[in-house]
Design a protein around this motif. Structure first.
Motif, PDB file in Angstrom:
ATOM      1  N   UNK A  66    -107.987 -27.753 -36.772  1.00 49.03           N
ATOM      2  CA  UNK A  66    -107.596 -26.860 -37.860  1.00 49.03           C
ATOM      3  C   UNK A  66    -108.816 -26.272 -38.539  1.00 49.03           C
ATOM      4  N   UNK A  67    -108.624 -25.028 -38.996  1.00 52.35           N
ATOM      5  CA  UNK A  67    -109.678 -24.327 -39.732  1.00 52.35           C
ATOM      6  C   UNK A  67    -109.016 -23.560 -40.877  1.00 52.35           C
ATOM      7  N   UNK A  68    -108.492 -24.267 -41.842  1.00 54.65           N
ATOM      8  CA  UNK A  68    -107.824 -23.595 -42.955  1.00 54.65           C
ATOM      9  C   UNK A  68    -106.560 -22.897 -42.497  1.00 54.65           C
ATOM     10  N   UNK A  69    -106.544 -21.566 -42.551  1.00 49.71           N
ATOM     11  CA  UNK A  69    -105.363 -20.795 -42.152  1.00 49.71           C
ATOM     12  C   UNK A  69    -105.222 -20.641 -40.638  1.00 49.71           C
ATOM     13  N   UNK A  83    -109.261 -23.448 -24.257  1.00 45.46           N
ATOM     14  CA  UNK A  83    -108.593 -23.026 -25.483  1.00 45.46           C
ATOM     15  C   UNK A  83    -107.281 -22.376 -25.053  1.00 45.46           C
ATOM     16  N   UNK A  84    -106.158 -22.993 -25.419  1.00 44.26           N
ATOM     17  CA  UNK A  84    -104.856 -22.484 -24.983  1.00 44.26           C
ATOM     18  C   UNK A  84    -104.206 -21.573 -26.001  1.00 44.26           C
ATOM     19  N   UNK A  85    -104.580 -21.737 -27.288  1.00 44.84           N
ATOM     20  CA  UNK A  85    -104.002 -20.876 -28.330  1.00 44.84           C
ATOM     21  C   UNK A  85    -104.938 -20.814 -29.522  1.00 44.84           C
ATOM     22  N   UNK A  86    -104.999 -19.641 -30.134  1.00 43.63           N
ATOM     23  CA  UNK A  86    -105.689 -19.463 -31.413  1.00 43.63           C
ATOM     24  C   UNK A  86    -104.620 -18.963 -32.362  1.00 43.63           C
ATOM     25  N   UNK A  87    -104.323 -19.741 -33.382  1.00 42.67           N
ATOM     26  CA  UNK A  87    -103.127 -19.494 -34.166  1.00 42.67           C
ATOM     27  C   UNK A  87    -103.426 -19.277 -35.641  1.00 42.67           C
ATOM     28  N   UNK A  88    -102.786 -18.253 -36.210  1.00 42.98           N
ATOM     29  CA  UNK A  88    -102.794 -18.057 -37.653  1.00 42.98           C
ATOM     30  C   UNK A  88    -101.620 -18.871 -38.184  1.00 42.98           C
ATOM     31  N   UNK A  89    -101.892 -19.898 -38.951  1.00 47.17           N
ATOM     32  CA  UNK A  89    -100.869 -20.847 -39.399  1.00 47.17           C
ATOM     33  C   UNK A  89     -99.808 -20.227 -40.308  1.00 47.17           C
ATOM     34  N   UNK A  90    -100.007 -18.965 -40.706  1.00 44.41           N
ATOM     35  CA  UNK A  90     -99.029 -18.283 -41.558  1.00 44.41           C
ATOM     36  C   UNK A  90     -97.962 -17.563 -40.740  1.00 44.41           C
ATOM     37  N   UNK A  91     -98.088 -17.603 -39.409  1.00 48.20           N
ATOM     38  CA  UNK A  91     -97.108 -16.954 -38.530  1.00 48.20           C
ATOM     39  C   UNK A  91     -95.912 -17.869 -38.295  1.00 48.20           C
ATOM     40  N   UNK A  92     -94.887 -17.299 -37.687  1.00 42.59           N
ATOM     41  CA  UNK A  92     -93.683 -18.047 -37.346  1.00 42.59           C
ATOM     42  C   UNK A  92     -94.034 -19.143 -36.328  1.00 42.59           C
ATOM     43  N   UNK A  93     -93.835 -20.412 -36.673  1.00 44.72           N
ATOM     44  CA  UNK A  93     -94.202 -21.496 -35.764  1.00 44.72           C
ATOM     45  C   UNK A  93     -93.397 -21.511 -34.461  1.00 44.72           C
TER      46      UNK A  93
END
Length: 104
Positions: A66-69, A83-93
């Motif tokens: 994790x890196x914040x958001x 690296x399989x995914x780079x995710x913005x944690x504010x998106x629909x999980x």
């Protein structure tokens, strides 16, 4: 232990570039995107050096940094980190779930 090569999947690369482009458009500046590139670069180097320090997930062989958001999802192999995914944690999980389930 030898340092591993870091390989980004096409999906993760598209996600990362998309997020960078979003922030350039939103802020009308590339300052934040440059900062994010630096942070991700530092984190992926850390993952390559010590891949098991971050949390395991419920998905087989997938770990989470994790890196914040944002979150980096990756798999560890003998000589490489994928690296399989780079995710913005504010998106629909649910979107993330689909990506991770397809990367088993």
């Amino acid at each position: 232990m030898a340092k591993r090569n870091v390989i980004w999947t096409r999906t993760a690369d598209i996600q990362f570039v998309g997020i960078l482009e979003y922030w350039v458009k939103r802020n009308k500046s590339n300052t934040y995107s440059k900062k994010l590139v630096k942070l991700v670069s530092e984190r992926t180097k850390q993952i390559a050096d010590e891949p098991l320090i971050y949390k395991a997930t419920d998905f087989k062989d997938v770990r989470l940094a994790s890196m914040g958001n944002f979150s980096i999802y990756y798999k560890v192999a003998d000589n490489e980190i994928t690296i399989t995914a780079f995710w913005d944690n504010r998106q629909n999980p649910k979107k993330l779930l689909e990506i991770l389930e397809n990367k088993k």
